[in-house]
Scaffold this motif. Structure first.
Motif, PDB file in Angstrom:
ATOM      1  N   ALA A   1       0.829  -1.213   0.000  1.00  0.00           N
ATOM      2  CA  ALA A   1       0.000   0.000   0.000  1.00  0.00           C
ATOM      3  C   ALA A   1       0.865   1.266   0.000  1.00  0.00           C
ATOM      4  N   TYR A   2       2.159   1.103   0.277  1.00  0.00           N
ATOM      5  CA  TYR A   2       3.076   2.251   0.250  1.00  0.00           C
ATOM      6  C   TYR A   2       3.664   2.436  -1.145  1.00  0.00           C
ATOM      7  N   GLY A   3       4.122   3.655  -1.405  1.00  0.00           N
ATOM      8  CA  GLY A   3       4.867   3.911  -2.631  1.00  0.00           C
ATOM      9  C   GLY A   3       5.847   5.028  -2.379  1.00  0.00           C
ATOM     10  N   LEU A   4       7.124   4.638  -2.123  1.00  0.00           N
ATOM     11  CA  LEU A   4       8.139   5.680  -1.911  1.00  0.00           C
ATOM     12  C   LEU A   4       8.734   6.018  -3.274  1.00  0.00           C
ATOM     13  N   PRO A   5       8.904   7.309  -3.545  1.00  0.00           N
ATOM     14  CA  PRO A   5       9.208   7.706  -4.925  1.00  0.00           C
ATOM     15  C   PRO A   5      10.599   7.305  -5.407  1.00  0.00           C
ATOM     16  N   THR A   6      11.617   7.303  -4.514  1.00  0.00           N
ATOM     17  CA  THR A   6      12.987   7.004  -4.945  1.00  0.00           C
ATOM     18  C   THR A   6      13.697   6.203  -3.847  1.00  0.00           C
TER      19      THR A   6
ATOM     20  N   GLY B   1      13.271   5.986   6.696  1.00  0.00           N
ATOM     21  CA  GLY B   1      13.386   5.078   7.854  1.00  0.00           C
ATOM     22  C   GLY B   1      12.069   4.349   8.066  1.00  0.00           C
ATOM     23  N   LYS B   2      11.631   4.304   9.350  1.00  0.00           N
ATOM     24  CA  LYS B   2      10.376   3.604   9.653  1.00  0.00           C
ATOM     25  C   LYS B   2       9.202   4.502   9.295  1.00  0.00           C
TER      26      LYS B   2
ATOM     27  N   ARG C   1      16.078  -3.849   1.073  1.00  0.00           N
ATOM     28  CA  ARG C   1      15.596  -4.060   2.440  1.00  0.00           C
ATOM     29  C   ARG C   1      14.099  -3.743   2.546  1.00  0.00           C
ATOM     30  N   ILE C   2      13.345  -4.697   3.067  1.00  0.00           N
ATOM     31  CA  ILE C   2      11.936  -4.455   3.443  1.00  0.00           C
ATOM     32  C   ILE C   2      11.673  -5.236   4.741  1.00  0.00           C
ATOM     33  N   PRO C   3      10.589  -4.915   5.437  1.00  0.00           N
ATOM     34  CA  PRO C   3      10.295  -5.659   6.670  1.00  0.00           C
ATOM     35  C   PRO C   3       9.689  -7.040   6.389  1.00  0.00           C
ATOM     36  N   PHE C   4       9.977  -7.967   7.297  1.00  0.00           N
ATOM     37  CA  PHE C   4       9.431  -9.331   7.216  1.00  0.00           C
ATOM     38  C   PHE C   4       8.922  -9.761   8.581  1.00  0.00           C
ATOM     39  N   MET C   5       8.190 -10.880   8.567  1.00  0.00           N
ATOM     40  CA  MET C   5       7.667 -11.448   9.814  1.00  0.00           C
ATOM     41  C   MET C   5       7.394 -12.923   9.563  1.00  0.00           C
ATOM     42  N   THR C   6       7.470 -13.735  10.613  1.00  0.00           N
ATOM     43  CA  THR C   6       7.128 -15.152  10.418  1.00  0.00           C
ATOM     44  C   THR C   6       5.605 -15.298  10.392  1.00  0.00           C
ATOM     45  N   MET C   7       5.156 -16.353   9.714  1.00  0.00           N
ATOM     46  CA  MET C   7       3.706 -16.582   9.629  1.00  0.00           C
ATOM     47  C   MET C   7       3.085 -16.795  11.021  1.00  0.00           C
ATOM     48  N   PRO C   8       3.715 -17.566  11.938  1.00  0.00           N
ATOM     49  CA  PRO C   8       3.096 -17.692  13.270  1.00  0.00           C
ATOM     50  C   PRO C   8       2.919 -16.339  13.963  1.00  0.00           C
TER      51      PRO C   8
ATOM     52  N   ILE D   1       9.597  -2.265  -7.909  1.00  0.00           N
ATOM     53  CA  ILE D   1       8.442  -2.382  -7.005  1.00  0.00           C
ATOM     54  C   ILE D   1       8.925  -2.518  -5.553  1.00  0.00           C
ATOM     55  N   VAL D   2       9.904  -3.394  -5.322  1.00  0.00           N
ATOM     56  CA  VAL D   2      10.376  -3.603  -3.943  1.00  0.00           C
ATOM     57  C   VAL D   2      11.041  -2.313  -3.419  1.00  0.00           C
ATOM     58  N   ASP D   3      11.715  -1.594  -4.327  1.00  0.00           N
ATOM     59  CA  ASP D   3      12.342  -0.321  -3.911  1.00  0.00           C
ATOM     60  C   ASP D   3      11.294   0.726  -3.506  1.00  0.00           C
ATOM     61  N   SER D   4      10.064   0.561  -3.953  1.00  0.00           N
ATOM     62  CA  SER D   4       9.032   1.546  -3.587  1.00  0.00           C
ATOM     63  C   SER D   4       8.371   1.200  -2.246  1.00  0.00           C
ATOM     64  N   TRP D   5       8.732   0.067  -1.678  1.00  0.00           N
ATOM     65  CA  TRP D   5       8.178  -0.317  -0.378  1.00  0.00           C
ATOM     66  C   TRP D   5       9.140   0.104   0.736  1.00  0.00           C
ATOM     67  N   PRO D   6       8.634   0.434   1.910  1.00  0.00           N
ATOM     68  CA  PRO D   6       9.513   0.983   2.953  1.00  0.00           C
ATOM     69  C   PRO D   6      10.550  -0.022   3.452  1.00  0.00           C
TER      70      PRO D   6
END
Ligand SMILES: NC(=O)c1ccc[n+]([C@@H]2O[C@H](COP(=O)([O-])OP(=O)(O)OC[C@H]3O[C@@H](n4cnc5c(N)ncnc54)[C@H](O)[C@@H]3O)[C@@H](O)[C@H]2O)c1
Length: 340
Positions: A129-134, A142-143, A233-240, A298-303
């Motif tokens: 849902a995010y879109g960072l321009p560069t 950052g966060k 770099r993007i954030p991740f989380m485990t499914m549990p 696409i991944v570069d546009s995510w935080p």
């Protein structure tokens, strides 16, 4: 026919559905679970479910027949076309992700009207849902909090962001001009998930899937060509942890929720860090970098990471797995077992 309060899970046959069914069945064994998905559930999950409906969230007649048979007081709306497929078929993505969500929100409102109580509607949004321009803006940001950089570049991200608004409308402003007191019955609650990594199931077309794909390939002894740069770099989380978060948010008294949409995070490694850990566990793994410039954009546009302070404050979001625990305690031992 069961008029017992039931839980509806759409998209139940997917990665998140697996974990959610197991957790829901264990937590409230007396409460019937019904599912709606194009695909049947795997054999080991079927006994946990009261009834499976095979079909589409676009099929209003099917939704109407569920309506007549069940009293649903909670909906987990997981059915969606994920990011990669959505980008290849944007019109279909809009149909499934937006019109389908509207159908399930309408179903939920009708359910609430029929039994007179509000119905919790859980919706899984995404960092798409995010879109960072560069890349420079991404590094400087950052966060990011929920309200910044809401300019997605993908169809999937646009669908998710719009459905967050649609849910807020049903949850807080439904038919606001109608005479008399408010009639909205949808208690909309949404998490914007980072990339999710499961040891139990294989990823199925998310743009963040390079991390789980790399680990599963290494454990299976297969080579893997990573489609993004090592510094990505993007954030991740485990499914549990993702399932835990859903359970916590859904359990939380409505009065404690200051927002309808919450970021959550756990760890945010660069690809090179993931590769180092995977190499440490599977020294023979054959990871190479083969950048797909379009997916990279696409991944570069995510935080690079998300500010999840609202989720921590309002409903106690607290992932059990940081980067070390995610790999050391959950992913590597379980994925190793799966392929041994
Ligand atoms: N997995 C992730 O990393 C991640 C991250 C953020 C958000 N999400 C969201 O969480 C939800 C679940 O994701 P997942 O990883 O389990 O995805 P998945 O692709 O594994 O599962 C989606 C399920 O939806 C079903 N489906 C698709 N179109 C349908 C339709 N028209 N009618 C009925 N069912 C349909 C599919 O058959 C599939 O079983 C999705 O909404 C996704 O956007 C996932």
């Amino acid at each position: 026919m069961s008029r017992k309060d039931s839980v509806l899970i759409t998209g139940a046959s997917g990665e998140m559905g697996h974990g959610l069914i197991v957790r829901q069945a264990a937590a409230e064994p007396e409460r019937p679970i019904i599912t709606l998905d194009l695909k049947p559930l795997p054999a080991d999950l079927s006994p946990k479910v009261h009834q499976q409906f095979h079909g589409s969230i676009l099929d209003k007649e099917l939704l109407a027949s569920i309506q007549t048979e069940y009293a649903v007081d909670r909906v987990y709306h997981l059915a969606a076309l994920l990011s990669t497929r959505s980008e290849f078929s944007p019109e279909l993505a809009h149909k499934v992700n937006v019109e389908g969500t509207l159908n399930v929100l309408e179903f939920t409102q009708r359910q609430g009207e029929s039994h007179g109580r509000s119905v919790i509607f859980f919706y899984p949004s995404s960092i798409a849902a995010y879109g960072l321009p560069t890349i420079a803006a991404k590094a400087a940001a950052g966060k990011v909090n929920e309200d910044e950089f809401n300019q997605p570049t993908t169809m999937y991200g646009a669908n998710k962001l719009y459905c967050e608004h649609l849910g807020r409308y049903y949850g807080r402003h439904y038919k606001q001009l109608a005479a008399g007191p408010p009639t909205g019955k949808v208690d909309f609650r949404c998490i914007r998930f980072p990339g999710l990594i499961s040891a139990e199931t294989l990823p199925s077309g998310g743009t963040s899937d390079y991390a789980p794909e790399m680990i599963h390939a290494a454990a299976a002894g297969k080579p893997y060509a990573c489609f993004v740069r090592p510094d990505t770099r993007i954030p991740f989380m485990t499914m549990p942890d993702a399932i835990d978060a859903i359970v916590r948010l859904v359990k939380c008294p409505r009065g404690s929720l200051s927002r309808t949409v919450y970021n959550i995070g756990a760890f945010a490694p660069a690809v090179a860090e993931i590769e180092d850990i995977v190499r440490g566990a599977f020294p023979k793994c054959g990871v190479i970098t083969d950048v797909d410039e379009k997916r990279q954009r696409i991944v570069d546009s995510w935080p690079a990471d998300v500010d999840d302070s609202a989720a921590r404050r309002d409903w106690g979001h607290q992932p059990a797995h940081d980067l070390a625990a995610a790999f050391g305690e959950y992913l590597i031992p379980n994925i190793r077992k799966r392929y041994s």
